[in-house]
Scaffold this motif. Structure first.
Motif, PDB file in Angstrom:
ATOM      1  N   SER A 163      -5.773  -2.922  -2.435  1.00  0.00           N
ATOM      2  CA  SER A 163      -6.913  -2.329  -3.145  1.00  0.00           C
ATOM      3  C   SER A 163      -6.445  -1.386  -4.249  1.00  0.00           C
ATOM      4  O   SER A 163      -7.041  -1.325  -5.329  1.00  0.00           O
ATOM      5  N   TYR A 164      -5.367  -0.647  -4.006  1.00  0.00           N
ATOM      6  CA  TYR A 164      -4.834   0.251  -5.027  1.00  0.00           C
ATOM      7  C   TYR A 164      -4.235  -0.543  -6.189  1.00  0.00           C
ATOM      8  O   TYR A 164      -4.293  -0.098  -7.344  1.00  0.00           O
ATOM      9  N   PHE A 165      -3.668  -1.691  -5.880  1.00  0.00           N
ATOM     10  CA  PHE A 165      -3.139  -2.571  -6.916  1.00  0.00           C
ATOM     11  C   PHE A 165      -4.270  -3.029  -7.838  1.00  0.00           C
ATOM     12  O   PHE A 165      -4.138  -3.027  -9.067  1.00  0.00           O
ATOM     13  N   ILE A 166      -5.392  -3.415  -7.253  1.00  0.00           N
ATOM     14  CA  ILE A 166      -6.552  -3.834  -8.043  1.00  0.00           C
ATOM     15  C   ILE A 166      -7.096  -2.666  -8.857  1.00  0.00           C
ATOM     16  O   ILE A 166      -7.498  -2.824 -10.019  1.00  0.00           O
ATOM     17  N   ASN A 167      -7.103  -1.465  -8.261  1.00  0.00           N
ATOM     18  CA  ASN A 167      -7.554  -0.281  -9.000  1.00  0.00           C
ATOM     19  C   ASN A 167      -6.686  -0.030 -10.225  1.00  0.00           C
ATOM     20  O   ASN A 167      -7.194   0.309 -11.302  1.00  0.00           O
TER      21      ASN A 167
ATOM     22  N   LEU B  75      -5.702  10.624 -11.305  1.00  0.00           N
ATOM     23  CA  LEU B  75      -6.007  11.462 -10.145  1.00  0.00           C
ATOM     24  C   LEU B  75      -7.098  12.475 -10.462  1.00  0.00           C
ATOM     25  O   LEU B  75      -7.957  12.760  -9.624  1.00  0.00           O
ATOM     26  N   ILE B  76      -7.100  13.012 -11.686  1.00  0.00           N
ATOM     27  CA  ILE B  76      -8.084  14.030 -12.053  1.00  0.00           C
ATOM     28  C   ILE B  76      -9.453  13.421 -12.312  1.00  0.00           C
ATOM     29  O   ILE B  76     -10.478  13.924 -11.834  1.00  0.00           O
ATOM     30  N   PHE B  77      -9.507  12.323 -13.060  1.00  0.00           N
ATOM     31  CA  PHE B  77     -10.791  11.775 -13.486  1.00  0.00           C
ATOM     32  C   PHE B  77     -11.349  10.722 -12.532  1.00  0.00           C
ATOM     33  O   PHE B  77     -12.561  10.515 -12.502  1.00  0.00           O
ATOM     34  N   ALA B  78     -10.494  10.035 -11.792  1.00  0.00           N
ATOM     35  CA  ALA B  78     -10.992   9.021 -10.865  1.00  0.00           C
ATOM     36  C   ALA B  78     -10.983   9.504  -9.420  1.00  0.00           C
ATOM     37  O   ALA B  78     -11.648   8.920  -8.576  1.00  0.00           O
ATOM     38  N   GLY B  79     -10.223  10.543  -9.127  1.00  0.00           N
ATOM     39  CA  GLY B  79     -10.143  11.023  -7.758  1.00  0.00           C
ATOM     40  C   GLY B  79      -9.092  10.258  -6.961  1.00  0.00           C
ATOM     41  O   GLY B  79      -8.507   9.289  -7.431  1.00  0.00           O
ATOM     42  N   GLY B  80      -8.860  10.697  -5.753  1.00  0.00           N
ATOM     43  CA  GLY B  80      -7.834  10.089  -4.921  1.00  0.00           C
ATOM     44  C   GLY B  80      -8.369   9.199  -3.829  1.00  0.00           C
ATOM     45  O   GLY B  80      -7.661   8.924  -2.852  1.00  0.00           O
ATOM     46  N   THR B  81      -9.590   8.710  -3.972  1.00  0.00           N
ATOM     47  CA  THR B  81     -10.177   7.865  -2.937  1.00  0.00           C
ATOM     48  C   THR B  81      -9.658   6.440  -3.045  1.00  0.00           C
ATOM     49  O   THR B  81      -9.147   6.017  -4.092  1.00  0.00           O
ATOM     50  N   LYS B  82      -9.814   5.693  -1.986  1.00  0.00           N
ATOM     51  CA  LYS B  82      -9.334   4.316  -1.943  1.00  0.00           C
ATOM     52  C   LYS B  82     -10.078   3.441  -2.942  1.00  0.00           C
ATOM     53  O   LYS B  82      -9.534   2.451  -3.450  1.00  0.00           O
ATOM     54  N   GLU B  83     -11.318   3.788  -3.289  1.00  0.00           N
ATOM     55  CA  GLU B  83     -12.116   2.966  -4.199  1.00  0.00           C
ATOM     56  C   GLU B  83     -11.649   3.082  -5.647  1.00  0.00           C
ATOM     57  O   GLU B  83     -11.874   2.163  -6.443  1.00  0.00           O
ATOM     58  N   THR B  84     -11.010   4.190  -6.020  1.00  0.00           N
ATOM     59  CA  THR B  84     -10.692   4.412  -7.431  1.00  0.00           C
ATOM     60  C   THR B  84      -9.230   4.775  -7.695  1.00  0.00           C
ATOM     61  O   THR B  84      -8.790   4.685  -8.836  1.00  0.00           O
ATOM     62  N   ALA B  85      -8.471   5.183  -6.691  1.00  0.00           N
ATOM     63  CA  ALA B  85      -7.105   5.668  -6.918  1.00  0.00           C
ATOM     64  C   ALA B  85      -6.173   4.516  -7.285  1.00  0.00           C
ATOM     65  O   ALA B  85      -6.261   3.430  -6.711  1.00  0.00           O
ATOM     66  N   PRO B  86      -5.244   4.728  -8.226  1.00  0.00           N
ATOM     67  CA  PRO B  86      -4.280   3.685  -8.583  1.00  0.00           C
ATOM     68  C   PRO B  86      -3.073   3.673  -7.650  1.00  0.00           C
ATOM     69  O   PRO B  86      -2.978   4.472  -6.710  1.00  0.00           O
ATOM     70  N   LEU B  87      -2.142   2.783  -7.928  1.00  0.00           N
ATOM     71  CA  LEU B  87      -0.938   2.649  -7.105  1.00  0.00           C
ATOM     72  C   LEU B  87      -0.116   3.923  -7.069  1.00  0.00           C
ATOM     73  O   LEU B  87       0.480   4.258  -6.041  1.00  0.00           O
ATOM     74  N   THR B  88      -0.041   4.638  -8.182  1.00  0.00           N
ATOM     75  CA  THR B  88       0.790   5.838  -8.229  1.00  0.00           C
ATOM     76  C   THR B  88       0.330   6.886  -7.232  1.00  0.00           C
ATOM     77  O   THR B  88       1.147   7.591  -6.643  1.00  0.00           O
ATOM     78  N   VAL B  89      -0.982   7.001  -7.040  1.00  0.00           N
ATOM     79  CA  VAL B  89      -1.509   7.955  -6.053  1.00  0.00           C
ATOM     80  C   VAL B  89      -1.094   7.542  -4.652  1.00  0.00           C
ATOM     81  O   VAL B  89      -0.672   8.364  -3.830  1.00  0.00           O
TER      82      VAL B  89
END
Length: 320
Positions: free
Chosen positions: A97-101, A257-271
């Motif tokens: 899911s983070y990959f898709i984000n 991390l600041i604008f999308a947040g750290g949730t599973k729905e929006t966080a990228p791979l780096t988070v």
């Protein structure tokens, strides 16, 4: 006549020695450049190779011995990749899911600045209007503004909108969940535009003036000139900037991390990679395999656009 012959012969000998010395100097410079290139390649490649080897080593081996011991005591396992990709644990895995984000964040964040910057660069290069030079200088100067200084104003813009003299000019962005991607796209586009406009303007302004004038004589408008003449000619420059922007956004942690947040729905791979290190940062086996999972897409992008990338870097070095 008899006295001129030695002078001519001496001149020929001097010219020969000069040309021979120039050839030797070029060879030495070429060898030195080759040696420096090899050293730089080794400095970049050896740590990456060690990370790749470590991603296939067992956890106890990674934490107790160096990666080079793999050649004397080879131990191979796929457990690290299984843990990262398929584990249901909250502290590891679930990278899909983070990959898709990351893809959802990166692709629009590359396409938007390329589109806007190409249009702006063409206008600044080939359309005469009042204040054009000052506008170009202002856009160029925005490159010196640190990204961190713009984070708080952007957050305020998203949360409260824009109000002038008590009048709400732009409403607040009330976005939840996956809709927060729009904030990340907007932020990355704003941060990328100054450099993109500057880079593309240099390429577009060097296009032959006779070509533009011939197109205007044939009745072509600015949109048609941009679409049929400019875009095909600046494809290498677009690809070069696209690679830079893709790598920057894909590897970004702060803005997403600041604008999308750290949730599973929006966080990228780096988070997720930062979380996989563990609370004490000792889960190295996860980081090694997770790092190579995140490297796959940038490698594909770079290798597929490499020929355009090289042409884009060299296109502005010569003129005519």
């Amino acid at each position: 006549m008899t006295t001129a012959t030695p002078t001519v012969g001496a001149g020929v000998q001097a010219t020969t020695k000069t040309s021979r010395a120039a050839r030797v100097r070029r060879r030495l410079n070429s060898r030195a450049a080759t040696l420096v290139s090899i050293v730089i390649a080794l400095l970049w490649t050896v740590p990456t190779f060690g990370l790749f080897i470590s991603s296939f080593r067992p956890e106890d081996q990674i934490k107790t011995t160096g990666w080079w011991t793999f050649f004397t005591d080879p131990q191979f396992t796929m457990e690290n990749y299984q843990e990262v990709l398929f584990s249901s644990s909250s502290s590891a895995g679930q990278l899909a899911s983070y990959f898709i984000n990351s893809l959802a964040i990166t692709i629009p964040s590359v396409l938007f600045p390329i589109a806007f910057a190409a249009l702006a660069a063409y206008a600044l290069a080939w359309i005469n209007f009042k204040g054009r030079d000052w506008l170009y200088i202002a856009i160029f100067s925005l490159q010196i503004v640190p990204l961190q200084m713009a984070l708080v104003p952007l957050l305020k813009f998203f949360s409260t909108g824009v109000t002038i003299a008590g009048l709400q000019v732009l409403p607040a962005w009330e976005l939840d969940g996956a809709q927060k991607f729009a904030q990340v796209w907007f932020a990355h586009t704003c941060f990328a535009l100054p450099f993109a406009v500057y880079l593309l303007h240099n390429f577009i302004s060097q296009l032959p003036r006779d070509l533009m004038e011939a197109a205007r004589v044939d009745g072509a408008t600015h949109p048609k000139i941009f679409r049929t003449i400019v875009l095909p000619l600046i494809t290498p420059a677009l690809a070069a900037f696209g690679i830079f922007q893709f790598l920057w956004v894909w590897n970004d942690l702060l803005v997403a991390l600041i604008f999308a947040g750290g949730t599973k729905e929006t966080a990228p791979l780096t988070v997720r990679l930062a979380e996989m290190a563990g609370t004490r940062g000792n889960e190295w086996q996860r980081l090694t395999s997770g790092a190579f999972v995140s490297i796959v897409v940038p490698l594909i992008v770079f290798l597929s656009l490499q020929r355009y990338f090289v042409r884009g870097l060299l296109a502005g070095s010569v003129k005519g």
